[in-house]
Design a protein around this motif. Sequence first.
Motif, short mmCIF file in Angstrom:
data_model
loop_
_atom_site.label_atom_id
_atom_site.label_comp_id
_atom_site.label_asym_id
_atom_site.label_seq_id
_atom_site.Cartn_x
_atom_site.Cartn_y
_atom_site.Cartn_z
N ASN A 56 0.83 -1.21 0.00
CA ASN A 56 0.00 0.00 0.00
C ASN A 56 0.86 1.25 0.00
O ASN A 56 0.60 2.22 -0.72
CB ASN A 56 -0.92 0.01 1.23
CG ASN A 56 -2.31 -0.48 0.91
OD1 ASN A 56 -2.73 -0.51 -0.24
ND2 ASN A 56 -3.05 -0.87 1.94
N LYS A 57 1.87 1.26 0.88
CA LYS A 57 2.77 2.42 0.97
C LYS A 57 3.51 2.62 -0.34
O LYS A 57 3.67 3.76 -0.81
CB LYS A 57 3.76 2.20 2.13
CG LYS A 57 4.86 3.25 2.23
CD LYS A 57 4.33 4.63 2.53
CE LYS A 57 5.48 5.62 2.70
NZ LYS A 57 4.97 7.00 2.94
N LEU A 58 3.97 1.54 -0.95
CA LEU A 58 4.65 1.67 -2.24
C LEU A 58 3.72 2.23 -3.30
O LEU A 58 4.12 3.07 -4.11
CB LEU A 58 5.20 0.31 -2.68
CG LEU A 58 6.34 -0.28 -1.83
CD1 LEU A 58 6.75 -1.64 -2.38
CD2 LEU A 58 7.54 0.66 -1.78
N ALA A 59 2.47 1.78 -3.30
CA ALA A 59 1.50 2.30 -4.27
C ALA A 59 1.26 3.80 -4.05
O ALA A 59 1.06 4.55 -5.01
CB ALA A 59 0.18 1.54 -4.16
N ASP A 60 1.31 4.24 -2.79
CA ASP A 60 1.12 5.66 -2.48
C ASP A 60 2.19 6.53 -3.13
O ASP A 60 1.93 7.70 -3.44
CB ASP A 60 1.13 5.90 -0.97
CG ASP A 60 -0.15 5.46 -0.29
OD1 ASP A 60 -1.17 5.26 -1.00
OD2 ASP A 60 -0.15 5.33 0.95
N ILE A 61 3.39 5.99 -3.32
CA ILE A 61 4.45 6.78 -3.95
C ILE A 61 4.63 6.38 -5.43
O ILE A 61 5.62 6.73 -6.05
CB ILE A 61 5.79 6.66 -3.19
CG1 ILE A 61 6.28 5.22 -3.10
CG2 ILE A 61 5.65 7.27 -1.80
CD1 ILE A 61 7.68 5.08 -2.50
N GLY A 62 3.64 5.64 -5.95
CA GLY A 62 3.60 5.37 -7.38
C GLY A 62 4.22 4.08 -7.85
O GLY A 62 4.26 3.81 -9.05
N VAL A 63 4.73 3.24 -6.93
CA VAL A 63 5.39 2.00 -7.31
C VAL A 63 4.34 0.89 -7.39
O VAL A 63 3.63 0.61 -6.43
CB VAL A 63 6.48 1.61 -6.29
CG1 VAL A 63 7.11 0.27 -6.68
CG2 VAL A 63 7.54 2.70 -6.21
N LEU A 64 4.26 0.23 -8.54
CA LEU A 64 3.29 -0.84 -8.77
C LEU A 64 3.98 -2.19 -8.80
O LEU A 64 5.17 -2.29 -9.14
CB LEU A 64 2.56 -0.62 -10.10
CG LEU A 64 1.82 0.71 -10.26
CD1 LEU A 64 1.10 0.74 -11.60
CD2 LEU A 64 0.85 0.95 -9.12
N HIS A 65 3.24 -3.25 -8.47
CA HIS A 65 3.81 -4.59 -8.38
C HIS A 65 2.82 -5.64 -8.86
O HIS A 65 1.63 -5.54 -8.58
CB HIS A 65 4.19 -4.90 -6.92
CG HIS A 65 4.55 -6.33 -6.68
ND1 HIS A 65 3.71 -7.22 -6.04
CD2 HIS A 65 5.66 -7.04 -7.00
CE1 HIS A 65 4.28 -8.41 -5.97
NE2 HIS A 65 5.46 -8.34 -6.54
N TRP A 66 3.36 -6.60 -9.60
CA TRP A 66 2.61 -7.82 -9.94
C TRP A 66 3.50 -9.00 -9.59
O TRP A 66 4.73 -8.91 -9.67
CB TRP A 66 2.31 -7.89 -11.43
CG TRP A 66 1.31 -6.92 -11.97
CD1 TRP A 66 -0.02 -7.14 -12.20
CD2 TRP A 66 1.58 -5.58 -12.42
NE1 TRP A 66 -0.60 -6.01 -12.74
CE2 TRP A 66 0.35 -5.04 -12.88
CE3 TRP A 66 2.72 -4.78 -12.46
CZ2 TRP A 66 0.24 -3.75 -13.38
CZ3 TRP A 66 2.62 -3.48 -12.94
CH2 TRP A 66 1.38 -3.00 -13.40
N HIS A 67 2.89 -10.12 -9.24
CA HIS A 67 3.66 -11.36 -9.13
C HIS A 67 3.18 -12.30 -10.22
O HIS A 67 2.01 -12.68 -10.25
CB HIS A 67 3.50 -12.01 -7.76
CG HIS A 67 4.47 -13.14 -7.55
ND1 HIS A 67 5.77 -12.93 -7.11
CD2 HIS A 67 4.37 -14.46 -7.77
CE1 HIS A 67 6.40 -14.09 -7.05
NE2 HIS A 67 5.58 -15.04 -7.45
N LEU A 68 4.10 -12.68 -11.14
CA LEU A 68 3.75 -13.45 -12.32
C LEU A 68 4.52 -14.78 -12.32
O LEU A 68 5.27 -15.07 -11.39
CB LEU A 68 4.10 -12.65 -13.58
CG LEU A 68 3.48 -11.25 -13.67
CD1 LEU A 68 4.02 -10.50 -14.89
CD2 LEU A 68 1.96 -11.33 -13.73
N ASN A 69 4.31 -15.55 -13.37
CA ASN A 69 4.96 -16.85 -13.50
C ASN A 69 6.20 -16.72 -14.40
O ASN A 69 6.08 -16.69 -15.62
CB ASN A 69 4.00 -17.88 -14.09
CG ASN A 69 4.66 -19.23 -14.32
OD1 ASN A 69 5.75 -19.49 -13.83
ND2 ASN A 69 4.00 -20.09 -15.08
#
Length: 215
Positions: free
Chosen positions: A56-69
Amino acid sequence: MIQATQYALSTQKSNGNHKKKNRKEEDTMEAWYMDESSEDQRLPHQKNPNQPVSLNKLADIGVLHWHLNPKDYENDKELQNIRQTRGYNYMDLLDLCPEKVENYEGKLKNFFREHIHADEEIRYCLQGSGYFDVRDSDDRWIRIWIKEGDMIVLPAGIYHRFTLDKGNYVKLMRLFVGEPVWTCYNRPQEDHPARVGYVKNFVDDNQQGVPLEAH
């Protein structure tokens, strides 16, 4: 609509002893506030006690994340959807390790210089691991540990740097919108248009308590 993971998922409650982590917990990317030590940049540099940072905190500063295969990235429908939705038409692969990079230690020092880009930086970790360090809205360093399967997007204009960890190996997929531009602008860059836009969207608004949509 493709959405990035923006929160840490807790372990589901169980009536019995449940030692095995659930899959979502294993998929949660780790991040923490860094200590002030000048030791080897490849060490974790966690504070004592550790101060973890949520997605959540990372998203607040614009950093996005996915976990993929990462084992089937060539046929991964979710990756294809992300690329199509966000316009990532360029792709290449990069191996970083002492055996494959000339002047490895020098390159590592260059990666570790604090800088911004005029565009998003998108990295998908296929093998190995490494650290992206980003500045929060109070200019404190957050260390993000990317491992196999982690894909992150750093917004244009965020101050950041990169290093490998003690494993000294990472294989990354690099994605870009249009023709790739790898230009780094070393700090300070407060008047750069990308930095001005970032501060407006993610620093000033956060300090005023205005909720933000991840971009």
